[in-house]
Design an enzyme around this catalytic site. Structure first.
Site, mmCIF file in Angstrom:
data_model
loop_
_atom_site.group_PDB
_atom_site.id
_atom_site.type_symbol
_atom_site.label_atom_id
_atom_site.label_comp_id
_atom_site.label_asym_id
_atom_site.label_seq_id
_atom_site.Cartn_x
_atom_site.Cartn_y
_atom_site.Cartn_z
ATOM 1 N N ASP A 159 0.843 -1.201 0.000
ATOM 2 C CA ASP A 159 0.000 0.000 0.000
ATOM 3 C C ASP A 159 0.884 1.259 0.000
ATOM 4 O O ASP A 159 0.871 2.024 0.944
ATOM 5 C CB ASP A 159 -0.941 -0.001 1.233
ATOM 6 C CG ASP A 159 -0.175 -0.009 2.547
ATOM 7 O OD1 ASP A 159 1.021 -0.405 2.563
ATOM 8 O OD2 ASP A 159 -0.759 0.400 3.574
ATOM 9 N N ASP A 196 6.941 1.122 1.845
ATOM 10 C CA ASP A 196 6.629 0.148 0.783
ATOM 11 C C ASP A 196 7.532 0.383 -0.426
ATOM 12 O O ASP A 196 7.933 -0.569 -1.101
ATOM 13 C CB ASP A 196 5.177 0.292 0.309
ATOM 14 C CG ASP A 196 4.170 0.071 1.410
ATOM 15 O OD1 ASP A 196 3.687 -1.051 1.567
ATOM 16 O OD2 ASP A 196 3.890 1.038 2.149
ATOM 17 N N ASN A 244 -2.391 2.699 3.639
ATOM 18 C CA ASN A 244 -1.820 4.017 3.934
ATOM 19 C C ASN A 244 -2.676 5.115 3.310
ATOM 20 O O ASN A 244 -2.830 6.193 3.872
ATOM 21 C CB ASN A 244 -0.392 4.114 3.392
ATOM 22 C CG ASN A 244 0.596 3.317 4.231
ATOM 23 O OD1 ASN A 244 0.411 3.171 5.438
ATOM 24 N ND2 ASN A 244 1.633 2.811 3.597
ATOM 25 N N THR A 278 2.908 -6.117 2.784
ATOM 26 C CA THR A 278 3.424 -5.003 3.581
ATOM 27 C C THR A 278 2.347 -3.936 3.804
ATOM 28 O O THR A 278 2.654 -2.791 4.097
ATOM 29 C CB THR A 278 4.667 -4.364 2.907
ATOM 30 O OG1 THR A 278 4.269 -3.836 1.629
ATOM 31 C CG2 THR A 278 5.784 -5.374 2.724
ATOM 32 N N PHE A 338 -0.678 -0.533 12.737
ATOM 33 C CA PHE A 338 -1.565 0.006 11.705
ATOM 34 C C PHE A 338 -2.131 -1.050 10.745
ATOM 35 O O PHE A 338 -3.356 -1.115 10.535
ATOM 36 C CB PHE A 338 -0.845 1.108 10.904
ATOM 37 C CG PHE A 338 -1.643 1.579 9.726
ATOM 38 C CD1 PHE A 338 -2.676 2.493 9.882
ATOM 39 C CD2 PHE A 338 -1.397 1.083 8.454
ATOM 40 C CE1 PHE A 338 -3.440 2.903 8.804
ATOM 41 C CE2 PHE A 338 -2.153 1.483 7.365
ATOM 42 C CZ PHE A 338 -3.181 2.402 7.539
ATOM 43 N N ASN A 339 -1.266 -1.857 10.106
ATOM 44 C CA ASN A 339 -1.742 -2.790 9.071
ATOM 45 C C ASN A 339 -2.779 -3.768 9.618
ATOM 46 O O ASN A 339 -3.734 -4.134 8.920
ATOM 47 C CB ASN A 339 -0.579 -3.597 8.479
ATOM 48 C CG ASN A 339 0.289 -2.774 7.547
ATOM 49 O OD1 ASN A 339 -0.139 -1.732 7.048
ATOM 50 N ND2 ASN A 339 1.507 -3.243 7.320
ATOM 51 N N HIS A 383 9.731 0.305 7.984
ATOM 52 C CA HIS A 383 9.162 -1.003 8.306
ATOM 53 C C HIS A 383 9.233 -2.039 7.182
ATOM 54 O O HIS A 383 9.692 -3.159 7.372
ATOM 55 C CB HIS A 383 7.673 -0.842 8.677
ATOM 56 C CG HIS A 383 7.414 0.207 9.707
ATOM 57 N ND1 HIS A 383 7.518 -0.047 11.053
ATOM 58 C CD2 HIS A 383 7.046 1.503 9.599
ATOM 59 C CE1 HIS A 383 7.221 1.050 11.733
ATOM 60 N NE2 HIS A 383 6.925 2.003 10.877
ATOM 61 N N ASP A 384 8.682 -1.682 6.015
ATOM 62 C CA ASP A 384 8.330 -2.711 5.021
ATOM 63 C C ASP A 384 9.492 -3.489 4.404
ATOM 64 O O ASP A 384 9.355 -4.694 4.161
ATOM 65 C CB ASP A 384 7.457 -2.093 3.924
ATOM 66 C CG ASP A 384 6.098 -1.685 4.461
ATOM 67 O OD1 ASP A 384 5.733 -2.146 5.563
ATOM 68 O OD2 ASP A 384 5.402 -0.908 3.783
HETATM 69 CA CA LIG Z 1 2.964 -0.605 3.911
#
Ligand SMILES: [Ca+2]
Length: 307
Positions: A10, A15, A39, A124, A165-166, A239-240
């Site tokens: 996303d 990402d 996102n 992700t 979040f995800n 993060h991703d």
């Molecule tokens: Ca992401």
């Protein structure tokens, strides 16, 4: 032998780094990119994916998927990623066309047309597409080698004290994915909050020069500003790409088998990934949590990918 992956994302600043890493690292072969609302809205993240593909030289098909969570209302992450989903970054107009297939159909088609154990799914973003693919064709559960996802947290959340979040975006989808019975490796905030892009990382990328490097520098600057202003980080956690790096080089990570359940009905804990780390609990489960990483060697992978 390189591992075949489908990156479901996303985009999203982090990402974008995950896509660059997946495209450039020879240990993985990017079979497809699929997009999901998270996102930002589906049209925005899909537009971003096409633009990133242009920068990264991605030629794999890119298909759009779910426009919102299975059950709940969508709540995007504008405060981190901005109104575009990729604020502060100049994106080229995409010249690649979107694949006409729905992301869920593309995932099912690819998994069913490859040998069992060949394809690894790397989500992700929210897990909506992956959950829908499981419902659409349950046989993918036995054919996918592994799901290595960015999401969740064993300890501290970000959207709420305990939820990441995800997962919070679509907890019902996450529940489907975590309980399907296939191997799920969760690279959540426990590890991604250690994957911070300190100024030396940006300097190393800047020194490479060229369009890709400029793009990543711009992206890290924008992400850094957002994380400083919103969550008080000195340097942004990226993060991703951690999920992609777990596929590329699992030896760089501390990975622990543990039962993981997604909280769907908590008064204060909805969207929490409940990771059972009690030492006496049996470890012969298909779910695993990533708790630590070799930070230096992780960034080496990303810097090499940009180069
Ligand atoms: Ca992401």
């Amino acid at each position: 032998m390189s591992r075949k992956i489908i990156l479901d994302c996303d985009p999203g600043h982090d990402d974008a780094v995950a896509l660059l890493l997946a495209q450039a690292n020879p240990s993985v072969e990017l079979l497809a990119v699929t997009t999901v609302a998270g996102n930002q809205s589906l049209p925005k993240v899909t537009h971003n994916a096409l633009g990133i593909a242009e920068v990264a030289g991605i030629t794999a098909p890119i298909a759009a998927g779910a426009a919102g969570p299975l059950v709940r209302a969508a709540r995007f992450a504008g405060e981190i990623h901005g109104a575009s989903g990729l604020d502060g970054v100049s994106l080229p107009e995409p010249s690649v066309a979107l694949d006409p297939r729905h992301a869920v159909d593309l995932i099912v088609e690819l998994v069913m047309s490859h040998e069992p154990g060949e394809i690894t799914l790397v989500p992700t973003g929210p897990l909506t597409n992956i959950a829908l693919a499981v419902r659409r064709e349950p046989r993918i559960v036995d054919r996918v080698r592994e799901v290595v996802l960015m999401g969740g947290a064993a300890r501290t959340g970000n959207r709420t004290p305990v939820a990441e979040f995800n997962i919070l975006f679509d907890p019902e989808a996450a529940d489907v994915v975590f309980s399907a019975g296939w191997r799920v490796t969760m690279a959540g905030l426990d590890v991604t909050h250690q994957a911070v892009a300190t100024p030396d990382v940006a300097r190393r990328v800047a020194a490479i020069g060229g369009r890709k490097a400029d793009f990543v520098v711009e992206l890290l600057e924008a992400f850094g500003r957002a994380y400083r202003d919103v969550q008080g980080f000195d340097a942004p956690p990226v993060h991703d790409p951690v999920a992609v790096a777990v596929v590329i080089a699992p030896e760089l990570f501390e990975i622990v088998p543990a039962p993981i359940a997604v909280e769907l009905t908590g008064t204060h804990t909805t969207g929490m990934t409940v990771v059972d780390l009690r030492p006496w609990v049996p470890r012969d489960v298909p779910t695993r949590v990533v708790l630590g990483l070799d930070r230096g060697r992780f960034w080496d992978l990303v810097v090499d990918a940009v180069r």
